[in-house]
Design a protein around this motif. Structure first.
Motif, short mmCIF file in Angstrom:
data_model
loop_
_atom_site.label_atom_id
_atom_site.label_comp_id
_atom_site.label_asym_id
_atom_site.label_seq_id
_atom_site.Cartn_x
_atom_site.Cartn_y
_atom_site.Cartn_z
N GLY A 9 0.82 -1.20 0.00
CA GLY A 9 0.00 0.00 0.00
C GLY A 9 0.86 1.26 0.00
O GLY A 9 2.08 1.20 0.13
N ARG A 38 -11.85 -4.03 1.10
CA ARG A 38 -11.38 -2.71 1.51
C ARG A 38 -12.45 -2.05 2.39
O ARG A 38 -13.63 -2.38 2.32
N THR A 91 -9.45 4.99 -2.26
CA THR A 91 -8.75 5.19 -1.00
C THR A 91 -9.45 4.43 0.12
O THR A 91 -10.65 4.58 0.34
N VAL A 93 -8.44 1.21 3.54
CA VAL A 93 -7.57 0.16 4.06
C VAL A 93 -7.95 -1.13 3.33
O VAL A 93 -9.14 -1.48 3.28
N THR A 118 -3.59 -2.86 4.83
CA THR A 118 -2.59 -1.92 4.34
C THR A 118 -3.33 -0.72 3.74
O THR A 118 -4.33 -0.88 3.04
N GLN A 119 -2.84 0.48 4.03
CA GLN A 119 -3.52 1.70 3.60
C GLN A 119 -3.17 2.03 2.16
O GLN A 119 -1.99 2.03 1.77
N THR A 121 -3.90 5.17 -0.47
CA THR A 121 -4.41 6.54 -0.61
C THR A 121 -4.17 7.02 -2.03
O THR A 121 -3.03 6.99 -2.51
#
Length: 124
Positions: A9, A38, A91, A93, A118-119, A121
């Motif tokens: 990520g 997500r 966007t 997690v 995992t983020q 963005t």
């Protein structure tokens, strides 16, 4: 000890790409389907994609179909999610999860083991 660990990520510009990895340990990975989910702030967890234990079948949500590709390498106990043409609304997690043998669709309750997330963005 069953473990799923997501990685890959980060911050990416709109239109960019990322590849997420889900590394598994502590169980017989070959016999398990793996899904990607997500969750954005204030929203429910969304099922995105899944690959069966033999990679013979895959599932994609309409929101990612044609942009995301799931694959697996059983020799490395790893499942990947290639994400292209990313949008700000992607966007969130991102989580991977596993269940035995076959995918069951987008319901998170059907999956047994989960990673920590995992983020991702997407922003300019």
């Amino acid at each position: 000890q069953v473990q799923l660990v997501e990685s890959g990520g980060g911050l990416v510009q709109p239109g960019g790409s990322l590849r997420l990895s889900c590394a598994a340990s502590g169980f017989t990975f070959y016999y398990y389907a793996v899904g990607w989910f997500r969750q954005a702030p204030g929203k429910e967890r969304e099922g995105l994609s899944c690959i069966s234990y033999t990679a013979g079948s895959t599932y994609y949500a309409d929101s990612v179909k044609g942009r995301f590709t799931i694959s697996r390498d059983n020799a490395k106990n790893t499942v990947y999610l290639q994400m292209n043409s990313l949008k700000p609304e992607d966007t969130a997690v991102y989580y991977c999860a596993s269940r035995s043998y076959y995918c069951s669709g987008p319901n998170p309750n059907d999956y047994d083991y989960w990673g920590q997330g995992t983020q991702v963005t997407v922003s300019s």
